[in-house]
Design an enzyme around this catalytic site. Structure first.
Site, short mmCIF file in Angstrom:
data_model
loop_
_atom_site.label_atom_id
_atom_site.label_comp_id
_atom_site.label_asym_id
_atom_site.label_seq_id
_atom_site.Cartn_x
_atom_site.Cartn_y
_atom_site.Cartn_z
CG HIS A 128 -1.73 1.19 1.41
ND1 HIS A 128 -3.08 0.98 1.25
CD2 HIS A 128 -1.57 2.33 1.92
CE1 HIS A 128 -3.44 2.06 1.43
NE2 HIS A 128 -2.66 3.19 2.02
CG HIS A 168 -0.10 7.09 0.98
ND1 HIS A 168 -1.30 7.80 0.79
CD2 HIS A 168 -0.54 5.81 1.40
CE1 HIS A 168 -2.29 7.39 1.40
NE2 HIS A 168 -1.99 6.24 1.56
CB CYS A 213 -3.40 9.20 6.21
SG CYS A 213 -3.66 8.90 7.97
#
Ligand code: ZN
Length: 318
Positions: free
Chosen positions: A212, A214, A245
């Site tokens: 995952h 970013h 986030c």
């Protein structure tokens, strides 16, 4: 010319996390109907899964307060699987009531980030995972653990791989069959990603590794390729690079689904995702939001959209 790295997998599975990770960070509320419409358009595009909602405290994450209504409102596509992110037993129970196909339990690799994000210690999160697992197993719903800040933490800096592997092992012992390592604030580099996944796969060979990423510092695509070369075959991304986030200072969106799918298809790594359809959805959703998304292929178009797509060897050999 020697072909580029023959160890590339033939296929990668894509988890579209835009409706959850993407929307969660927007301060302006997105109407429930717009979320449902987005998921309904993503559903037939061939993603392995769609992370549709999070069942979390509505005070902490107001954007996800309508998770049950979203799950009740979507048109379930027979080929799509819908995932909910959960941090505890209550979230797990609510997700199962809503009929999700898979659970994504979240915990951080660092105490500071877990406190900031979930207001509890890592041990408390793992205890909550232990309480949640019997519910998931009784319902026959698989549970993934996503370990956020696995590479770097905005509060604690570089994260010791031994700490990540220890938490991953404990989660696997509790019954998680997929472990996702998250670069929540875009602090990872490709060498670090490769070596951490190499160790994760060696330590837990029976667990599916996932990544995952970013794109906070522009290393997202390079980090994805490093993960793929280490043996990862599942990755998260969000349409248009939507996301962030709320508890990670300076965090920006996930790697953009269209950018990653475009890159992989150009390398003859199949994803099953309808790239044309996805670009259209990203462009339309940008208009729905009224804000510019960071995705690049949605702006530039496909590299070979206006010419014949040459066989791979011809493209790299010229
Ligand atoms: Zn994220």
């Amino acid at each position: 010319m020697t072909p580029y790295d023959p160890s590339l997998p033939a296929r990668m599975r894509v988890v579209e996390v835009g409706p959850r990770d993407g929307l969660q960070n927007l301060s302006a509320p997105v109407p429930t109907a717009a979320k449902i419409a987005l998921i309904d358009r993503l559903s037939p595009l061939g993603f392995d899964r769609i992370e549709a909602v999070a069942f979390v405290s509505p005070r902490a994450v107001p954007q996800m307060a309508d998770a049950a209504a979203v799950m009740a409102g979507i048109r379930r596509h027979p080929a799509a699987r819908y995932v909910a992110l959960v941090p505890n037993r209550m979230g797990t129970a609510r997700s199962l009531d809503a009929g999700v196909d898979m659970l994504n339990f979240v915990c951080s690799a660092t105490e500071s980030f877990n406190q900031a994000n979930l207001n509890q210690s890592i041990d408390a999160s793992l205890a909550a995972l232990a309480e949640s697992m019997p519910l998931a197993q009784a319902a026959g719903v698989p549970m993934r653990l996503t370990l956020s800040t696995s590479f770097g933490c905005p509060y604690e800096g570089y994260v010791d791989p031994a700490r990540v592997l220890d938490i991953a092992r404990r989660a696997a012992d509790l019954g998680c069959d997929e472990i996702c390592l998250g670069d929540t604030t875009g602090m990872a580099n490709p060498r670090q990603v490769y070596h951490l996944f190499e160790r994760l796969i060696a330590t837990l060979p029976d667990v599916t590794p996932a990544v995952h990423l970013h794109n906070t510092r522009g290393s997202g695509a390079a980090n994805l390729i490093a993960a793929l070369q280490a043996g990862v075959t599942v990755f998260d991304s969000s349409l248009g690079g939507l996301g962030g986030c709320p508890y990670a200072p300076g965090a920006t969106g996930n790697v953009a689904s269209e950018d990653m799918v475009h890159m992989l298809h150009e390398m003859d790594v199949e994803t099953g995702v309808d790239l044309h359809g996805l670009i259209k959805v990203a462009r339309d959703f940008e208009r729905t939001l009224g804000q510019t998304l960071p995705g690049q292929v949605m702006r530039a178009g496909e590299a070979y959209a206006f010419s014949c797509r040459l066989p791979h060897a011809a493209k790299v050999g010229s």
